[in-house]
Design a protein around this motif. Structure first.
Motif, PDB file in Angstrom:
ATOM      1  N   ILE A  25      19.739  36.687  -6.663  1.00 33.46           N
ATOM      2  CA  ILE A  25      19.809  36.516  -5.303  1.00 33.46           C
ATOM      3  C   ILE A  25      19.963  37.884  -4.734  1.00 33.46           C
ATOM      4  O   ILE A  25      20.384  38.566  -5.300  1.00 33.46           O
ATOM      5  N   PRO A  26      18.803  38.000  -3.726  1.00 32.34           N
ATOM      6  CA  PRO A  26      18.692  39.449  -3.153  1.00 32.34           C
ATOM      7  C   PRO A  26      19.950  39.801  -2.750  1.00 32.34           C
ATOM      8  O   PRO A  26      20.900  38.902  -1.994  1.00 32.34           O
ATOM      9  N   LYS A  27      20.369  41.051  -2.707  1.00 30.63           N
ATOM     10  CA  LYS A  27      21.789  41.644  -2.277  1.00 30.63           C
ATOM     11  C   LYS A  27      21.817  41.171  -0.580  1.00 30.63           C
ATOM     12  O   LYS A  27      22.887  40.979  -0.119  1.00 30.63           O
ATOM     13  N   SER A  28      20.719  41.309   0.163  1.00 33.72           N
ATOM     14  CA  SER A  28      20.808  41.095   1.527  1.00 33.72           C
ATOM     15  C   SER A  28      20.983  39.601   1.935  1.00 33.72           C
ATOM     16  O   SER A  28      22.029  39.191   3.012  1.00 33.72           O
ATOM     17  N   THR A  29      20.560  38.691   1.123  1.00 31.06           N
ATOM     18  CA  THR A  29      20.708  37.192   1.138  1.00 31.06           C
ATOM     19  C   THR A  29      22.552  37.011   0.789  1.00 31.06           C
ATOM     20  O   THR A  29      22.896  36.256   1.590  1.00 31.06           O
ATOM     21  N   LEU A  30      22.819  37.647  -0.125  1.00 28.87           N
ATOM     22  CA  LEU A  30      24.032  37.400  -0.668  1.00 28.87           C
ATOM     23  C   LEU A  30      25.121  37.860   0.488  1.00 28.87           C
ATOM     24  O   LEU A  30      26.165  37.450   0.993  1.00 28.87           O
ATOM     25  N   SER A  31      24.615  39.067   1.108  1.00 27.37           N
ATOM     26  CA  SER A  31      25.488  39.700   2.073  1.00 27.37           C
ATOM     27  C   SER A  31      25.403  38.624   3.478  1.00 27.37           C
ATOM     28  O   SER A  31      26.595  38.660   3.952  1.00 27.37           O
ATOM     29  N   SER A  50      34.577  39.779  -6.947  1.00 31.05           N
ATOM     30  CA  SER A  50      33.749  40.803  -6.350  1.00 31.05           C
ATOM     31  C   SER A  50      32.407  40.062  -5.906  1.00 31.05           C
ATOM     32  O   SER A  50      32.255  38.844  -5.803  1.00 31.05           O
ATOM     33  N   CYS A  51      31.723  40.892  -5.014  1.00 34.15           N
ATOM     34  CA  CYS A  51      30.574  40.190  -4.094  1.00 34.15           C
ATOM     35  C   CYS A  51      29.604  39.770  -5.288  1.00 34.15           C
ATOM     36  O   CYS A  51      29.048  38.708  -5.242  1.00 34.15           O
ATOM     37  N   HIS A  82      25.212  35.546   3.338  1.00 31.66           N
ATOM     38  CA  HIS A  82      26.092  34.240   2.982  1.00 31.66           C
ATOM     39  C   HIS A  82      27.689  34.615   3.108  1.00 31.66           C
ATOM     40  O   HIS A  82      28.342  33.872   3.533  1.00 31.66           O
ATOM     41  N   LEU A  83      27.902  35.842   2.609  1.00 33.00           N
ATOM     42  CA  LEU A  83      29.361  36.175   2.655  1.00 33.00           C
ATOM     43  C   LEU A  83      29.730  36.377   4.180  1.00 33.00           C
ATOM     44  O   LEU A  83      30.798  36.152   4.536  1.00 33.00           O
ATOM     45  N   LYS A  84      28.705  37.150   4.924  1.00 35.36           N
ATOM     46  CA  LYS A  84      29.236  37.072   6.204  1.00 35.36           C
ATOM     47  C   LYS A  84      29.464  35.850   7.016  1.00 35.36           C
ATOM     48  O   LYS A  84      30.240  35.779   7.833  1.00 35.36           O
ATOM     49  N   LEU A  85      28.523  35.046   6.843  1.00 38.32           N
ATOM     50  CA  LEU A  85      28.647  33.553   7.311  1.00 38.32           C
ATOM     51  C   LEU A  85      30.169  33.049   6.952  1.00 38.32           C
ATOM     52  O   LEU A  85      30.814  32.233   7.706  1.00 38.32           O
ATOM     53  N   LEU A  86      30.465  32.997   5.781  1.00 35.57           N
ATOM     54  CA  LEU A  86      31.719  32.371   5.034  1.00 35.57           C
ATOM     55  C   LEU A  86      32.690  33.278   5.701  1.00 35.57           C
ATOM     56  O   LEU A  86      33.939  32.683   6.126  1.00 35.57           O
TER      57      LEU A  86
END
Lengths: 107, 107
Positions: free
Chosen positions: B50-56, B40-41, B58-62
């Motif tokens: 890790i802040p949700k926006s940062t995680l988001s 899951s995310c 990172h996932l977007k870039l991946l």
């Protein structure tokens, strides 16, 4: 010109090495240095119209990543790839990146 | 939530792939997804704080680099590595990067 500093490869983290290679201009410079023993700064430039400051920044980043060595030779600054040291620090990495670079047989 | 888009691997340039991997947090997420079939995310997050926006981001870039696929599964968003496709596009690259990642046997 002040003497340029070069890191020990052991002190170069993987993310810095990948960041240095994650740019088409810098990767092109590394590919050319891989095919040629040494290149002047102008000779290593990705194109003739690149501003000197941009070229200088690219070379600085490649030095910081342990990828190149820059040394004075008479009036010129000469760049060489730290291939053996880089390969020892990150086995297989540069080969895999160069093989996938645009313009390479596999890229 | 809008449906997420995923690029065709043929459209992913090498510099984007390297940039996505050139970050310890993102590389750690890729390594965990490589060791686990899906996450899951929150499960893919490099750390709990890790802040949700940062995680988001990172996932977007991946996703943009063709490294992961994110799909809805009930209430959760589940991430998987696009390993076979990525390996076909950039042969040997992910293996070489993962082998040199901190914490890996070779890194």
């Amino acid at each position: 010109m002040p003497r340029l500093t070069h890191p020990r490869l052991a002190d170069v983290p993987l993310d810095l090495a990948l960041h240095a290679l994650a740019d088409p201009n810098r990767l092109g410079m590394v590919a050319r240095l891989n095919a040629t023993r040494e290149l002047s700064c102008a000779g290593a430039a990705p194109c003739e119209t690149i501003p000197k400051s941009t070229l200088s920044n690219h070379l600085k980043l490649l030095r910081a990543a342990g990828l190149i060595e820059t040394a004075q030779s008479g009036r010129e600054m000469i760049n060489t790839l730290r291939r053996a040291e880089f390969d020892q620090r990150f086995p297989g990495l540069l080969d895999a990146v160069l093989a996938n670079a645009p313009g390479s047989p596999g890229g």
